[in-house]
Design a protein around this motif. Structure first.
Motif, PDB file in Angstrom:
ATOM      1  N   GLY A   1      60.504 -58.771 -36.257  1.00  0.00           N
ATOM      2  CA  GLY A   1      59.588 -58.181 -35.285  1.00  0.00           C
ATOM      3  C   GLY A   1      58.613 -59.174 -34.689  1.00  0.00           C
ATOM      4  N   ARG A   2      58.844 -60.443 -34.885  1.00  0.00           N
ATOM      5  CA  ARG A   2      57.958 -61.484 -34.348  1.00  0.00           C
ATOM      6  C   ARG A   2      58.494 -61.924 -32.988  1.00  0.00           C
ATOM      7  NH1 ARG A   2      57.357 -65.638 -39.302  1.00  0.00           N
ATOM      8  NH2 ARG A   2      56.458 -66.879 -37.612  1.00  0.00           N
ATOM      9  N   TYR A   3      58.351 -61.054 -31.997  1.00  0.00           N
ATOM     10  CA  TYR A   3      59.032 -61.252 -30.715  1.00  0.00           C
ATOM     11  C   TYR A   3      58.468 -62.426 -29.906  1.00  0.00           C
ATOM     12  CZ  TYR A   3      61.098 -56.750 -31.829  1.00  0.00           C
ATOM     13  OH  TYR A   3      61.774 -55.732 -32.457  1.00  0.00           O
ATOM     14  N   ALA A   4      57.167 -62.633 -29.952  1.00  0.00           N
ATOM     15  CA  ALA A   4      56.600 -63.776 -29.223  1.00  0.00           C
ATOM     16  C   ALA A   4      57.117 -65.088 -29.817  1.00  0.00           C
ATOM     17  CB  ALA A   4      55.076 -63.732 -29.279  1.00  0.00           C
ATOM     18  N   ASP A   5      57.155 -65.157 -31.153  1.00  0.00           N
ATOM     19  CA  ASP A   5      57.686 -66.355 -31.811  1.00  0.00           C
ATOM     20  C   ASP A   5      59.176 -66.517 -31.517  1.00  0.00           C
ATOM     21  OD1 ASP A   5      55.238 -66.989 -32.943  1.00  0.00           O
ATOM     22  OD2 ASP A   5      55.650 -65.904 -34.798  1.00  0.00           O
TER      23      ASP A   5
ATOM     24  N   VAL B   1      66.651 -61.713 -26.571  1.00  0.00           N
ATOM     25  CA  VAL B   1      65.186 -61.761 -26.609  1.00  0.00           C
ATOM     26  C   VAL B   1      64.609 -61.271 -25.289  1.00  0.00           C
ATOM     27  CG1 VAL B   1      63.197 -63.324 -26.702  1.00  0.00           C
ATOM     28  CG2 VAL B   1      65.042 -63.560 -28.364  1.00  0.00           C
ATOM     29  N   ARG B   2      65.234 -61.659 -24.192  1.00  0.00           N
ATOM     30  CA  ARG B   2      64.745 -61.199 -22.875  1.00  0.00           C
ATOM     31  C   ARG B   2      65.002 -59.695 -22.693  1.00  0.00           C
ATOM     32  NH1 ARG B   2      63.078 -65.392 -23.802  1.00  0.00           N
ATOM     33  NH2 ARG B   2      62.420 -67.056 -22.407  1.00  0.00           N
ATOM     34  N   GLU B   3      66.137 -59.214 -23.165  1.00  0.00           N
ATOM     35  CA  GLU B   3      66.422 -57.783 -23.059  1.00  0.00           C
ATOM     36  C   GLU B   3      65.395 -56.966 -23.842  1.00  0.00           C
ATOM     37  OE1 GLU B   3      69.887 -54.457 -24.030  1.00  0.00           O
ATOM     38  OE2 GLU B   3      70.164 -56.529 -24.680  1.00  0.00           O
ATOM     39  N   LEU B   4      65.018 -57.432 -25.016  1.00  0.00           N
ATOM     40  CA  LEU B   4      64.025 -56.717 -25.831  1.00  0.00           C
ATOM     41  C   LEU B   4      62.684 -56.604 -25.121  1.00  0.00           C
ATOM     42  CD1 LEU B   4      64.722 -58.171 -29.391  1.00  0.00           C
ATOM     43  CD2 LEU B   4      64.946 -55.771 -28.696  1.00  0.00           C
ATOM     44  N   ARG B   5      62.433 -57.510 -24.212  1.00  0.00           N
ATOM     45  CA  ARG B   5      61.172 -57.480 -23.461  1.00  0.00           C
ATOM     46  C   ARG B   5      61.330 -56.800 -22.103  1.00  0.00           C
ATOM     47  NH1 ARG B   5      58.854 -63.564 -24.323  1.00  0.00           N
ATOM     48  NH2 ARG B   5      56.845 -62.602 -23.815  1.00  0.00           N
ATOM     49  N   GLY B   6      62.496 -56.197 -21.885  1.00  0.00           N
ATOM     50  CA  GLY B   6      62.721 -55.439 -20.658  1.00  0.00           C
ATOM     51  C   GLY B   6      63.240 -56.245 -19.493  1.00  0.00           C
ATOM     52  N   ASP B   7      63.512 -57.528 -19.694  1.00  0.00           N
ATOM     53  CA  ASP B   7      63.985 -58.397 -18.610  1.00  0.00           C
ATOM     54  C   ASP B   7      65.515 -58.377 -18.587  1.00  0.00           C
ATOM     55  OD1 ASP B   7      64.399 -60.282 -16.669  1.00  0.00           O
ATOM     56  OD2 ASP B   7      63.267 -61.886 -17.658  1.00  0.00           O
ATOM     57  N   VAL B   8      66.067 -57.270 -18.091  1.00  0.00           N
ATOM     58  CA  VAL B   8      67.515 -57.080 -18.104  1.00  0.00           C
ATOM     59  C   VAL B   8      68.222 -58.038 -17.153  1.00  0.00           C
ATOM     60  CG1 VAL B   8      69.360 -55.430 -17.596  1.00  0.00           C
ATOM     61  CG2 VAL B   8      67.319 -54.682 -18.826  1.00  0.00           C
ATOM     62  N   SER B   9      67.620 -58.319 -16.009  1.00  0.00           N
ATOM     63  CA  SER B   9      68.280 -59.186 -15.030  1.00  0.00           C
ATOM     64  C   SER B   9      68.473 -60.596 -15.589  1.00  0.00           C
ATOM     65  CB  SER B   9      67.477 -59.236 -13.728  1.00  0.00           C
ATOM     66  OG  SER B   9      66.162 -59.730 -13.957  1.00  0.00           O
ATOM     67  N   THR B  10      67.458 -61.123 -16.276  1.00  0.00           N
ATOM     68  CA  THR B  10      67.611 -62.442 -16.890  1.00  0.00           C
ATOM     69  C   THR B  10      68.652 -62.399 -18.006  1.00  0.00           C
ATOM     70  OG1 THR B  10      65.345 -63.105 -16.373  1.00  0.00           O
ATOM     71  CG2 THR B  10      66.428 -64.277 -18.165  1.00  0.00           C
ATOM     72  N   ALA B  11      68.616 -61.350 -18.804  1.00  0.00           N
ATOM     73  CA  ALA B  11      69.597 -61.211 -19.885  1.00  0.00           C
ATOM     74  C   ALA B  11      71.015 -61.223 -19.329  1.00  0.00           C
ATOM     75  CB  ALA B  11      69.344 -59.929 -20.663  1.00  0.00           C
TER      76      ALA B  11
END
Length: 458
Positions: free
Chosen positions: A178-182, A206-216
């Motif tokens: 759960g250490r997403y920033a790290d 990691v990008r998908e978990l932060r909602g950045d689907v396009s980058t993923a």
């Protein structure tokens, strides 16, 4: 006459119960065979124990064997090699990694103790060698022991900051703790040091978990373009399929799963994902047939629950209950082989099993790691146990990173409904169905039913 009829009915019911126990027992035996068949061929671990041939060079067996062709054949070759060269610490480390990979691809946790023995043998021959420590990190992550996975990965990276396996394991461990920033920083570091398929896929997640689907999606397509082995193609294409499914794009998901299966027709995530996408797009007959095929070969919790729900939706509760019962058998076998299965237990039992056991498992998992997945599992286990006020903060936490997961939104909406937050409940139930209208065979129907009730109560 009435007495005799009742007796006949009782006998019929009893016979049906016996038949069901026999059938379920047979399925459990098949499950046990599926998970332990590989453990018979310990081969090199046992046969090479007493020999005294000279130590081989670390490069005697290349780790490329793990991705260069058929994994089972590679393992047999490694075992043969280690019978004649039992002091090749690099060979033992490669064999340990091969067992971890085999467990992952075949859903066979009986391989983990074998991996443990092989890696231990490597470390005894050469303490703290990089390849075996990287294998330890991968094995710990596979067993859901993410604190130790992180520790081993850091040990490797102190020796070699460019070790691809350790860089990948470090990202995995940080995500699962759960250490997403790290994890995001670790993904950036890994991408700078060792760009390639293993790092790309983790970077994307990691990008998908932060909602950045396009980058993923962009990174996964880049990874697929650079994939050269059938295993890598299958792995990345299945990841693309899962990403598309999560966004409700079933056509794109099926296309990606087809590409994965063209590379490896037995790749479990693609087989399972294809069946889920077929169910979500309305092709129930194909979904049922293909999920039955998955479970027949790889009786894992996810496919077992999905098949059970497909049977339940079709009105065959008896067959559904058989699948749910087998999840418990898998869990027991996984734990016997050192796998922490609390998250699997919590998710399956909350909907289809012992609710008290689900809550115990979810609480235990939350003590170990605070991820969006464990927050969601604990929220749902609390909800089905009637503890909605306690569940709501966890449901909110599960949806706090921007991760676009319809099941999480559904769970939050149902908990908000139960706690009287009707406006929020409508918002999140509608969002779940808009994002992925077929996210769950039974859950999607429950979401629609709950929305109708909320609309009628306006």
């Amino acid at each position: 006459m009435a007495s005799r009829t009742n007796a006949d009915e009782s006998e019929t019911v009893a016979e049906g119960a016996v038949a069901r126990r026999v059938r379920l027992g047979g399925s459990a035996v098949l499950l046990a065979i599926a998970l332990t068949a590989g453990s018979i061929a310990v081969g090199a671990l046992r046969d090479g124990g007493g020999t005294t041939t000279a130590a081989a060079a670390p490069s005697a067996v290349s780790p490329a064997l793990l991705t260069g062709g058929d994994l089972d054949t590679s393992i047999v070759s490694l075992q043969d090699h280690l019978r004649s060269q039992p002091k090749d610490f690099g060979g033992w480390a490669t064999l340990g990694l091969a067992y971890v990979e085999q467990a992952r691809t075949k859903g066979d946790p009986s391989r983990y103790p074998q991996a443990d023995k092989a890696l231990d043998r490597s470390l005894k021959l050469k303490p703290d060698n990089e390849q075996a420590l990287a294998g330890r990190a991968a094995l710990a992550a596979a067993r859901h022991d993410f604190a130790h996975a992180l520790r081993y990965a850091d040990q490797v990276l102190r020796q070699n900051p460019y070790d691809e396996r350790a860089l990948s394991s470090r990202i995995d461990a940080l995500v699962e703790l759960g250490r997403y920033a790290d994890a995001a920083k670790a993904a950036d570091t890994a991408d700078a040091r060792k760009p390639g398929v293993p790092v790309f896929t983790r970077y994307a997640y990691v990008r998908e978990l932060r909602g950045d689907v396009s980058t993923a999606e962009r990174v996964l397509k880049q990874a697929l373009a650079s994939a050269t082995t059938p295993g890598d193609v299958a792995y990345v294409a299945a990841q693309l399929g899962q990403l598309a499914f999560n966004q409700g794009d079933y056509e794109a998901a099926l296309t990606s799963y087809a590409r994965a299966l063209a590379a490896d027709e037995d790749y479990v995530p693609a087989l399972e994902g294809r069946a889920r996408a077929q169910a979500a797009s309305g092709d129930r007959a194909a979904a049922l047939k293909n999920m039955e095929d998955v479970v027949a070969r790889y009786p894992l919790p996810g496919p077992l629950v999905e098949l059970g729900e497909l049977y339940q939706q079709a009105g065959d509760q008896e067959k559904a209950d058989d699948q749910y019962a087998l999840v418990d058998a898998w869990t027991a076998l996984a734990r016997a082989n050192g796998v922490n299965a609390d998250l699997d237990t919590a998710l399956a039992a909350a909907d289809h099993g012992d609710k008290a056991a689900a809550l115990r498992a979810a609480r235990a998992e939350w003590k170990r790691r605070h991820t969006v997945h464990t927050a969601d599992a604990l929220a749902w286990a609390l909800h089905v146990s009637g503890k909605d006020a306690e569940a709501l903060p966890y449901a909110r936490r599960a949806t706090s990173t921007g991760y676009r997961n319809a099941a999480f939104l559904y769970h939050r909406g149902m908990i908000e409904r139960a706690t009287g937050h009707t406006k929020d409940a409508r918002t999140h139930l509608e969002a779940a169905l808009k994002l992925n209208p077929g996210f769950s065979t039974l859950g999607a129907a429950e979401a629609r039913k709950a929305l109708k009730t909320l609309e009628a109560a306006k």
